[in-house]
Design a protein around this motif. Sequence first.
Motif, PDB file in Angstrom:
ATOM      1  N   ASN A 168      11.072  -2.321 -13.085  1.00  0.00           N
ATOM      2  CA  ASN A 168      10.236  -2.138 -11.460  1.00  0.00           C
ATOM      3  C   ASN A 168       9.538  -3.045 -10.814  1.00  0.00           C
ATOM      4  N   GLY A 169       9.807  -4.299 -11.291  1.00  0.00           N
ATOM      5  CA  GLY A 169       8.007  -5.133 -11.208  1.00  0.00           C
ATOM      6  C   GLY A 169       7.844  -6.168 -11.755  1.00  0.00           C
ATOM      7  N   ARG A 170       7.392  -7.150 -11.443  1.00  0.00           N
ATOM      8  CA  ARG A 170       7.521  -8.167 -11.516  1.00  0.00           C
ATOM      9  C   ARG A 170       5.973  -8.955 -12.431  1.00  0.00           C
ATOM     10  N   VAL A 171       5.692  -9.715 -12.352  1.00  0.00           N
ATOM     11  CA  VAL A 171       4.761 -10.694 -13.574  1.00  0.00           C
ATOM     12  C   VAL A 171       4.112 -12.053 -13.254  1.00  0.00           C
ATOM     13  N   GLU A 172       2.967 -12.256 -12.179  1.00  0.00           N
ATOM     14  CA  GLU A 172       2.411 -13.160 -11.363  1.00  0.00           C
ATOM     15  C   GLU A 172       1.425 -13.728 -12.156  1.00  0.00           C
ATOM     16  N   THR A 173       0.836 -15.091 -12.019  1.00  0.00           N
ATOM     17  CA  THR A 173      -0.386 -15.983 -12.686  1.00  0.00           C
ATOM     18  C   THR A 173      -1.137 -15.537 -11.553  1.00  0.00           C
ATOM     19  N   LEU A 174      -2.430 -15.567 -11.752  1.00  0.00           N
ATOM     20  CA  LEU A 174      -3.338 -15.103 -10.993  1.00  0.00           C
ATOM     21  C   LEU A 174      -4.619 -16.158 -11.085  1.00  0.00           C
ATOM     22  N   ILE A 175      -4.609 -16.987  -9.293  1.00  0.00           N
ATOM     23  CA  ILE A 175      -5.249 -18.234  -9.078  1.00  0.00           C
ATOM     24  C   ILE A 175      -6.791 -18.141  -9.346  1.00  0.00           C
ATOM     25  N   PRO A 176      -7.517 -18.979 -10.496  1.00  0.00           N
ATOM     26  CA  PRO A 176      -8.521 -18.390 -10.266  1.00  0.00           C
ATOM     27  C   PRO A 176      -9.380 -19.115  -9.081  1.00  0.00           C
ATOM     28  N   ASN A 177     -10.941 -18.172  -8.942  1.00  0.00           N
ATOM     29  CA  ASN A 177     -12.198 -17.819  -7.739  1.00  0.00           C
ATOM     30  C   ASN A 177     -10.899 -17.754  -7.261  1.00  0.00           C
ATOM     31  N   MET A 178     -10.363 -16.867  -6.457  1.00  0.00           N
ATOM     32  CA  MET A 178     -10.184 -16.368  -4.913  1.00  0.00           C
ATOM     33  C   MET A 178     -10.202 -15.542  -5.114  1.00  0.00           C
ATOM     34  N   ARG A 179     -10.624 -15.109  -4.015  1.00  0.00           N
ATOM     35  CA  ARG A 179     -10.485 -13.696  -2.890  1.00  0.00           C
ATOM     36  C   ARG A 179      -9.525 -13.517  -1.988  1.00  0.00           C
ATOM     37  N   ALA A 180      -9.748 -12.434  -1.099  1.00  0.00           N
ATOM     38  CA  ALA A 180      -8.684 -12.092   0.503  1.00  0.00           C
ATOM     39  C   ALA A 180      -8.860 -12.763   1.075  1.00  0.00           C
ATOM     40  N   ALA A 181      -8.962 -13.133   1.707  1.00  0.00           N
ATOM     41  CA  ALA A 181      -9.732 -13.226   3.053  1.00  0.00           C
ATOM     42  C   ALA A 181      -9.629 -12.007   3.616  1.00  0.00           C
ATOM     43  N   THR A 182     -10.440 -11.993   5.229  1.00  0.00           N
ATOM     44  CA  THR A 182     -10.785 -10.844   5.511  1.00  0.00           C
ATOM     45  C   THR A 182     -10.791 -11.308   7.429  1.00  0.00           C
ATOM     46  N   ILE A 183     -10.335  -9.665   8.489  1.00  0.00           N
ATOM     47  CA  ILE A 183     -10.768 -10.492   9.796  1.00  0.00           C
ATOM     48  C   ILE A 183     -11.006 -10.735  10.422  1.00  0.00           C
ATOM     49  N   CYS A 184     -12.268 -10.597   9.329  1.00  0.00           N
ATOM     50  CA  CYS A 184     -13.831 -11.401  10.096  1.00  0.00           C
ATOM     51  C   CYS A 184     -13.374 -13.242   9.946  1.00  0.00           C
ATOM     52  N   ASP A 185     -12.933 -13.917   8.520  1.00  0.00           N
ATOM     53  CA  ASP A 185     -12.605 -15.054   7.879  1.00  0.00           C
ATOM     54  C   ASP A 185     -11.835 -15.399   9.427  1.00  0.00           C
ATOM     55  N   LEU A 186     -10.716 -14.689   9.533  1.00  0.00           N
ATOM     56  CA  LEU A 186      -9.701 -15.014  10.514  1.00  0.00           C
ATOM     57  C   LEU A 186     -10.625 -15.183  11.781  1.00  0.00           C
ATOM     58  N   ARG A 187     -11.535 -14.521  12.274  1.00  0.00           N
ATOM     59  CA  ARG A 187     -11.998 -14.415  13.611  1.00  0.00           C
ATOM     60  C   ARG A 187     -13.082 -16.211  13.532  1.00  0.00           C
ATOM     61  N   GLU A 188     -14.038 -15.897  12.656  1.00  0.00           N
ATOM     62  CA  GLU A 188     -14.813 -17.161  12.373  1.00  0.00           C
ATOM     63  C   GLU A 188     -14.708 -17.970  11.825  1.00  0.00           C
ATOM     64  N   LYS A 189     -13.318 -18.455  11.405  1.00  0.00           N
ATOM     65  CA  LYS A 189     -13.425 -19.756  10.643  1.00  0.00           C
ATOM     66  C   LYS A 189     -11.951 -20.557  11.141  1.00  0.00           C
ATOM     67  N   GLU A 190     -12.075 -20.963  12.198  1.00  0.00           N
ATOM     68  CA  GLU A 190     -11.129 -21.425  12.434  1.00  0.00           C
ATOM     69  C   GLU A 190     -10.032 -22.155  11.446  1.00  0.00           C
ATOM     70  N   ASP A 191     -10.769 -23.607  10.787  1.00  0.00           N
ATOM     71  CA  ASP A 191      -9.950 -24.408   9.962  1.00  0.00           C
ATOM     72  C   ASP A 191     -10.080 -23.187   8.886  1.00  0.00           C
ATOM     73  N   LEU A 192      -9.523 -22.531   8.443  1.00  0.00           N
ATOM     74  CA  LEU A 192      -8.821 -21.489   7.924  1.00  0.00           C
ATOM     75  C   LEU A 192      -7.787 -21.504   8.175  1.00  0.00           C
ATOM     76  N   VAL A 193      -7.582 -20.688  10.153  1.00  0.00           N
ATOM     77  CA  VAL A 193      -6.616 -20.550  10.250  1.00  0.00           C
ATOM     78  C   VAL A 193      -5.419 -21.709  10.655  1.00  0.00           C
ATOM     79  N   LEU A 194      -6.277 -22.807  10.939  1.00  0.00           N
ATOM     80  CA  LEU A 194      -5.582 -24.331  10.946  1.00  0.00           C
ATOM     81  C   LEU A 194      -4.387 -24.441   9.804  1.00  0.00           C
ATOM     82  N   GLU A 195      -5.228 -24.157   8.680  1.00  0.00           N
ATOM     83  CA  GLU A 195      -4.587 -24.708   7.532  1.00  0.00           C
ATOM     84  C   GLU A 195      -3.614 -22.930   7.099  1.00  0.00           C
ATOM     85  N   VAL A 196      -3.590 -21.936   7.240  1.00  0.00           N
ATOM     86  CA  VAL A 196      -2.666 -21.109   7.366  1.00  0.00           C
ATOM     87  C   VAL A 196      -1.374 -21.309   8.140  1.00  0.00           C
ATOM     88  N   THR A 197      -1.335 -22.282   8.912  1.00  0.00           N
ATOM     89  CA  THR A 197      -0.895 -22.310  10.414  1.00  0.00           C
ATOM     90  C   THR A 197      -0.138 -23.790   9.233  1.00  0.00           C
TER      91      THR A 197
END
Length: 506
Positions: A156-185
């Motif tokens: 009923n599931g699977r196992v994946e790796t965890l990428i070190p030093n990473m955190r989930a982005a926030t709505i504020c990140d998307l609103r305030e960090k245009e270079d982040l949004v460009l990289e996602v694009t």
Amino acid sequence: MALLRPLINQMSTKLPHLLGPGGFLQARREGASYIVENRPYVPSLIVDLNDETTVVNAAKVILSCAGGNKADIETKSVRNTATVKVSIMSGGLTNALFRVDIDDGKQHSVTSLLVRIFGAEGMIDRDKETANFARLCNAKGSVVHSQLDYLGRFGNGRVETLIPNMRAATICDLREKEDLVLEVTRQMARLHYGFDIPDYLLEKDAISSGVEEGENNCCQPQPVLWDVLASWNDELITKISQACSSDLRLVNIFCSALFGDTVQLNSIAAQDDDDKRESALTEMMSHIAKQLNRETRWIQDHVSEHHPDAPIAFCHNDVNAGNILVDGRLDSSDSSCYDRDSVATIDYEYGALNYTMYDMANFICEHCGGNDNGIPDYKLMPSLELQRKLVQEYMQERDSVMDNAATKHVGEYEEVTKLLSQMQTFQMVSHLYWGTWGILQGASELLDGEYEIENIKSRIGGDIDINSWDNLRYGKNRLDRYRKHKQSMLETGQKQMSYLYNSGRL
């Protein structure tokens, strides 16, 4: 550990390698563990969300079995004396997520894993999803983050790796960090044009044998969007019928959420005979079903008429802040420059063939948030100027992937305008898609007894539990936005949509 050793011994024997969704299906039919897409699949191993030891067991089994099949994973089996720490991870609306840290105690090296327990039963084809994810990880670096990997699957599931030093982005990140949004694009462009579509996604009969993929049964890519909406509509009618049969008040509540209006219940409530009441309710459900299917057909016809050549590729279909990881070490940097190493797009459970501009449009809609309390803030919708910049960045990365970067793009302005028009239409589709999803999830919760019927109206309206997630509230808000978007489009025409976005009127 009683279960661990037999499974490890079983998987250590040489097994045939199966491919695609059919490989998982074959393993379950035979009731045996197999290597599917070069990763172990142990269908008999089930994790209990209320039993932490089963989470640990699944992580250990998959990690030990994966050693013989993945060159970049520790090849030694997990020692019984290893120290294990389990943490619940937040952010999963559909799945339950656990972080498992295994310290072998020998070299004090810690292996961190993500154990994902599947949710949304019946709404996602987990065989196809996992096969897709395996293929994406095989192409890592060029399509997904170089450290993102799928290690193996259990019942009923699977196992994946965890990428070190990473955190989930926030709505504020998307609103305030245009270079982040460009990289996602850019990452979406690399996914759309850098990932080789598996044959099983092109086959007319997608699930057959897991040993080989079809060679002569392929056709042109077709978007899954319309089939998914049609199947969700059917399932939604079934669940609403079941819910409303016990309380007729729910008919009005669901109709209000789905269509923005209510229905007259007199013809149903006035019936003294149970058979007549049931017949009247069945007729009402048939009316609701026709409205749902009519709306889906309308938007499908609109896309076909106005955007007949809209590109189709493998898409993520759910790029939102929670599905974007960013390197937390850049948080303290005065001038962050995000790239493919510091940004990772994750959670491809809704990944499938789709319109490429739907993927982009959905990402634009996700800037408005709502994944915390079910209430998106549409004032956060990116400006037309930013949307145009994202389309230009997308096209540049697409051409780079396709080795067209050195060629001057003929008619660039016209293509940007064309893709922007597609994006605006598919934003409307995104609202319909996730609005339907939210109502369906909420109906399932209602049938499962996860909240009282008496509280439904208040929950949808946000009168109670405003700071918590609510599927019904989210679904209603997205469908309300869909209706407003559609009305504006019908009143002004497709050519005037850009003005509405730019002026903030939509």
